[in-house]
Motif scaffolding. Structure first.
Motif, PDB file in Angstrom:
ATOM      1  N   LEU A  87       0.481  11.608 -10.212  1.00 42.75           N
ATOM      2  CA  LEU A  87      -0.344  10.260 -10.121  1.00 42.75           C
ATOM      3  C   LEU A  87      -1.224  10.163 -11.181  1.00 42.75           C
ATOM      4  O   LEU A  87      -1.586   8.940 -11.743  1.00 42.75           O
ATOM      5  CB  LEU A  87      -1.072  10.257  -8.609  1.00 42.75           C
ATOM      6  CG  LEU A  87      -0.196  10.473  -7.453  1.00 42.75           C
ATOM      7  CD1 LEU A  87      -1.162  10.288  -6.347  1.00 42.75           C
ATOM      8  CD2 LEU A  87       1.126   9.587  -7.472  1.00 42.75           C
ATOM      9  N   GLY A  88      -1.750  11.060 -11.807  1.00 43.51           N
ATOM     10  CA  GLY A  88      -2.953  11.106 -12.970  1.00 43.51           C
ATOM     11  C   GLY A  88      -2.293  10.613 -14.196  1.00 43.51           C
ATOM     12  O   GLY A  88      -2.868  10.313 -15.187  1.00 43.51           O
ATOM     13  N   LEU A 138      -0.376  10.949  -1.069  1.00 42.61           N
ATOM     14  CA  LEU A 138      -1.042  10.190  -1.816  1.00 42.61           C
ATOM     15  C   LEU A 138      -0.204   9.040  -2.747  1.00 42.61           C
ATOM     16  O   LEU A 138       0.947   9.481  -3.179  1.00 42.61           O
ATOM     17  CB  LEU A 138      -1.960  10.842  -2.709  1.00 42.61           C
ATOM     18  CG  LEU A 138      -3.279  11.853  -2.090  1.00 42.61           C
ATOM     19  CD1 LEU A 138      -3.785  12.670  -3.392  1.00 42.61           C
ATOM     20  CD2 LEU A 138      -4.175  11.171  -1.354  1.00 42.61           C
ATOM     21  N   ARG A 140      -0.125   5.778  -5.671  1.00 40.61           N
ATOM     22  CA  ARG A 140      -0.929   5.218  -6.810  1.00 40.61           C
ATOM     23  C   ARG A 140       0.125   4.240  -7.499  1.00 40.61           C
ATOM     24  O   ARG A 140       1.254   4.449  -7.497  1.00 40.61           O
ATOM     25  CB  ARG A 140      -1.444   6.102  -7.854  1.00 40.61           C
ATOM     26  CG  ARG A 140      -2.468   5.340  -9.149  1.00 40.61           C
ATOM     27  CD  ARG A 140      -2.776   6.122 -10.003  1.00 40.61           C
ATOM     28  NE  ARG A 140      -3.224   5.346 -11.073  1.00 40.61           N
ATOM     29  CZ  ARG A 140      -3.525   5.879 -12.298  1.00 40.61           C
ATOM     30  NH1 ARG A 140      -3.308   7.115 -12.744  1.00 40.61           N
ATOM     31  NH2 ARG A 140      -4.224   5.166 -13.412  1.00 40.61           N
ATOM     32  N   ASP A 152      -4.494  -1.805 -11.926  1.00 36.46           N
ATOM     33  CA  ASP A 152      -4.467  -0.484 -11.927  1.00 36.46           C
ATOM     34  C   ASP A 152      -5.339  -0.047 -10.355  1.00 36.46           C
ATOM     35  O   ASP A 152      -6.409  -0.331 -10.507  1.00 36.46           O
ATOM     36  CB  ASP A 152      -4.910   0.187 -12.974  1.00 36.46           C
ATOM     37  CG  ASP A 152      -4.644   1.667 -12.912  1.00 36.46           C
ATOM     38  OD1 ASP A 152      -4.554   2.323 -11.863  1.00 36.46           O
ATOM     39  OD2 ASP A 152      -5.147   2.360 -13.930  1.00 36.46           O
ATOM     40  N   GLY A 154      -6.094   2.549  -9.939  1.00 32.24           N
ATOM     41  CA  GLY A 154      -7.006   3.383 -10.118  1.00 32.24           C
ATOM     42  C   GLY A 154      -7.143   4.597  -9.301  1.00 32.24           C
ATOM     43  O   GLY A 154      -6.073   5.421  -9.359  1.00 32.24           O
ATOM     44  N   LYS A 155      -7.814   5.293  -8.221  1.00 33.69           N
ATOM     45  CA  LYS A 155      -7.743   6.224  -7.644  1.00 33.69           C
ATOM     46  C   LYS A 155      -6.637   6.328  -6.611  1.00 33.69           C
ATOM     47  O   LYS A 155      -6.346   5.239  -5.950  1.00 33.69           O
ATOM     48  CB  LYS A 155      -9.342   6.556  -6.669  1.00 33.69           C
ATOM     49  CG  LYS A 155     -10.284   6.775  -7.930  1.00 33.69           C
ATOM     50  CD  LYS A 155     -11.555   6.907  -6.835  1.00 33.69           C
ATOM     51  CE  LYS A 155     -12.880   7.161  -7.817  1.00 33.69           C
ATOM     52  NZ  LYS A 155     -14.162   7.622  -6.981  1.00 33.69           N
ATOM     53  N   PRO A 156      -6.067   7.510  -6.439  1.00 36.34           N
ATOM     54  CA  PRO A 156      -4.949   7.341  -5.192  1.00 36.34           C
ATOM     55  C   PRO A 156      -5.463   7.100  -3.923  1.00 36.34           C
ATOM     56  O   PRO A 156      -6.479   7.496  -3.636  1.00 36.34           O
ATOM     57  CB  PRO A 156      -4.281   8.830  -5.363  1.00 36.34           C
ATOM     58  CG  PRO A 156      -4.736   9.327  -6.945  1.00 36.34           C
ATOM     59  CD  PRO A 156      -6.084   8.605  -7.272  1.00 36.34           C
ATOM     60  N   LYS A 157      -4.638   6.604  -3.134  1.00 32.33           N
ATOM     61  CA  LYS A 157      -4.682   6.132  -1.786  1.00 32.33           C
ATOM     62  C   LYS A 157      -4.068   6.961  -0.803  1.00 32.33           C
ATOM     63  O   LYS A 157      -2.878   7.595  -1.101  1.00 32.33           O
ATOM     64  CB  LYS A 157      -4.663   4.571  -1.544  1.00 32.33           C
ATOM     65  CG  LYS A 157      -5.543   3.929  -2.259  1.00 32.33           C
ATOM     66  CD  LYS A 157      -5.414   2.298  -1.730  1.00 32.33           C
ATOM     67  CE  LYS A 157      -6.318   1.488  -2.707  1.00 32.33           C
ATOM     68  NZ  LYS A 157      -6.231   0.063  -2.488  1.00 32.33           N
TER      69      LYS A 157
END
Length: 657
Positions: A87-88, A138, A140, A152, A154-157
């Motif tokens: 994800l990153g 998670l 993204r 984007d 942004g932070k994963p959900k």
């Protein structure tokens, strides 16, 4: 005084970012653009680049299902169930050139997409592109438009979906064509190959399932156009898998793959296999067979796994690697040794198959020797005829030369001197040759290859094409049948296609395998003009539209033969934009294509599927054999009535308006 050249300064040097470069030079990344009407068009490369990544996950042991959805609006969604992109690094993988995990040979040891370019090309050439990954509960997602980020997460959900990656995209019409459209038949054929190369993998296209149990054996069974001479031989060694048999036809037919990538132009692995089969047959049967005797009629699939493959272009159609791994293991030597060893073991264990293989080779040898005497006489006659024979009007540049225009080399096969006269006066003498037939050629259906040498006209043509000994020596990139658009012209066209399909089938196009060299020239049937405009019409529908444009007083000319078209007009019909229709090899029913049994490829047949015939012999027998009453009954049953044609003409008029 001459105008000075533009200044060449530091400002002349431009640096493009990855997105700009892909969009400016898309051909470097995906080959031909096109509108989707041909299987080699770039929109299929976009889809393939995404699926290749999913396949690589499967090969590494993650994910046994790939789901593909293609909508009427060209929106493509591909979902795998592998590990999911970290994800990153989602943004980097989708929008940073030369970024990916496949540079790490420990993570992806047998990968196709080594250049870190594929997904980025899809992104840059799509008006909509979204990548979404799910890993360990998670998720993204990032959305792009022509390579630029539009959203984007942004932070994963948090997510309850299964791990994997989903990519959706819609090809950009401004990069391809406003009329760009996916042909599902081409995608089906692509997925069949993926299934054959990855037994146990399930692929779904809009709910339609593709899977295979026996891999390359299933592939050969599906591609056979006739009964094999012996059961398919399947060999599986370290990083090398092959399957092959012989048919009754001429030529050689190969399906080659590297890490699951279909290398339609062959390369190192195909050359090594061809050498290995000859080498082992000579050793096993204790006889120095000619290579052509061993390989004539062969149909084979070759799949190799290479750690860092080297292809000749981003589209990966020809393997150029000489080594299998960075440590220097020689690819060619490994394939030859593996195939020879495994084939030797197989033949010792399967005496009946070995006997059938030997009989096929000996039959090829016998026919070659029978033909050799005829060849000698034919060559002598051809040598004498060259002084007097004016049927061939050659050009200066040929396919077997190193000239930069070699791909343009074309030979037109015409019916008689009248048609050849117009083409000869209009042609480009550098790249276009003309061969004139003497009326209707012989119907060669059911004859042996001796007819190629015994029939003077056929031999002179084969000699002009330079295929009398080996199709690989072909002198022209395009062989164009240029016959009149009447009953006699159509008959001559069929007789010539029969000759090519029977003795030189590899010259015809086989979708997904080769683009072929044999074409039919489309010339206008009508000329419609007034004092301001002139329209050349290739169909009755186009004629109706042209009349609507020119008005009721339009002058309408019907071209009954090519000789009726003046040289000044003809040059437009054989120029760079000439209309050519490829001759496509028909594919036939096979156990693989039509059964629901476990392990066999399911789904509809390819677009050129001929369901009523079992093989090429059956196909040619019906159309070119001595069954005139049966053909006549079929023609009468499928006649178009006059009212249907009138309705079609009327329907065309509002559209023209």
């Amino acid at each position: 005084m001459a105008t000075p050249a533009h200044n060449y300064t530091e400002d002349s040097i431009k640096s493009l970012d990855w997105r700009q470069h892909i969009r400016l030079r898309p051909g470097m990344y995906i080959g031909k653009l096109g509108d989707g009407s041909q299987p080699e068009d770039g929109i299929y490369v976009l889809l393939k680049e995404v699926v290749d990544n999913c396949i690589d996950e499967h090969v590494m042991g993650f994910g046994k299902l790939i789901e593909i959805e293609v909508s009427e609006e060209n929106l493509v969604t591909i979902r795998d169930y592998g590990r999911g992109v970290p994800l990153g690094k989602l943004l980097e993988c989708a929008a940073q050139i030369n970024t990916g995990a496949k540079y790490d040979s420990e993570v992806f040891k047998r990968s196709v997409g080594l250049n870190g370019v594929g997904i980025k090309a899809v992104n840059a050439l799509s008006e909509f592109f979204e990548i979404k990954a799910v890993r360990e509960k998670l998720t993204r997602a990032i959305e792009f438009c022509r390579g630029e980020v539009k959203y984007d997460m942004g932070k994963p959900k948090a997510s309850e979906e299964a791990d994997g990656t989903r990519i959706s995209f819609r090809p950009d019409p401004t990069s391809f064509s406003p009329k760009v459209k996916y042909n599902l038949d081409f995608i089906r054929e692509m997925l069949r190959y993926y299934a054959w190369l990855n037994p146990g993998l399930v692929l779904k296209l809009n709910g339609e399932t593709f899977k295979s149990k026996d891999g390359l054996r299933d592939l050969i069974a599906a591609k056979l156009t006739e009964s094999p001479q012996y059961p398919v031989i399947h060999l599986d060694g370290t990083d090398v898998e092959v399957a092959f048999t012989h048919g009754t036809g001429y030529g050689e037919e190969f399906y080659t793959f590297v890490n699951g990538q279909h290398t339609t132009q062959g390369g190192t692995h195909m050359a090594a296999f061809r050498e290995a089969v000859v080498q082992e047959c000579r050793e096993f049967f204790k006889k120095q067979f000619e290579p052509s005797d061993v390989r004539t009629g062969i149909i084979a699939a070759v799949s190799v796994k290479v750690q860092e493959p080297v292809f000749e272009s981003q589209t990966k159609t020809k393997l150029g690697s000489t080594h299998m791994e960075p440590n220097g293991r020689n690819l060619r030597t490994h394939i030859i040794n593996t195939v020879a060893k495994e084939l030797d073991n197989f033949l010792h264990k399967n005496a009946e198959v070995a006997k059938s293989l030997q009989e096929k080779i000996l039959a090829n040898e016998k026919e070659r020797k029978e033909i050799s005497g005829i060849q000698k006489a034919a060559r002598e006659n051809a040598r004498k005829a060259k002084v007097h024979n004016k049927k061939l009007r050659d050009c200066r540049i040929h396919l077997d030369t190193k000239d930069k225009r070699r791909e343009e080399s074309t030979i037109f096969i015409t019916e008689g001197d009248s048609a050849s006269g117009s083409i000869t006066k209009s042609r480009d003498v550098e790249t276009q040759a003309v061969f004139s037939l003497r009326g209707k050629p012989l119907n060669c259906y059911g004859m042996t290859k001796k007819v190629v040498y015994e029939n003077e006209e056929f031999y002179l043509l084969a000699n002009a094409l330079q295929i009398d000994e080996d199709v690989e020596d072909l002198r022209f990139n395009k062989i164009v049948l240029a016959t009149d658009a009447d009953v006699d012209g159509m008959h001559i066209r069929l007789l010539m296609i029969t000759w090519f399909l029977q003795f030189f089938p590899q010259l015809a196009r086989d979708p997904g395998v080769n683009e072929g060299h044999l074409y039919i020239l489309q010339t206008p049937l009508f000329r419609v003009r007034n004092k301001k405009e002139t329209f050349y019409c290739y169909s009755d529908e186009e004629r109706q539209r042209a009349i609507h444009r020119c008005g009721k007083n339009a002058e309408i000319t019907r071209f009954k033969g090519l000789g009726e078209i003046s040289p000044d007009e003809f040059k437009h019909f054989i120029g760079p934009n000439m209309r050519l229709e490829p001759v496509i090899r028909p594919h036939f029913a096979s156990p693989v294509a039509h059964t629901e049994a476990e392990g066999e490829v399911e789904g509809a047949a390819p677009n050129n599927f001929i369901s009523r015939y079992k093989n090429m012999k059956d196909f040619l027998s019906y159309y070119m054999g001595k069954n005139t009453p049966e053909r006549q009954t079929d023609i009468v049953a499928n006649l178009r009535i006059e009212k249907e044609l009138e309705f079609k003409e009327e329907a065309a008029l509002p559209e023209a308006a």
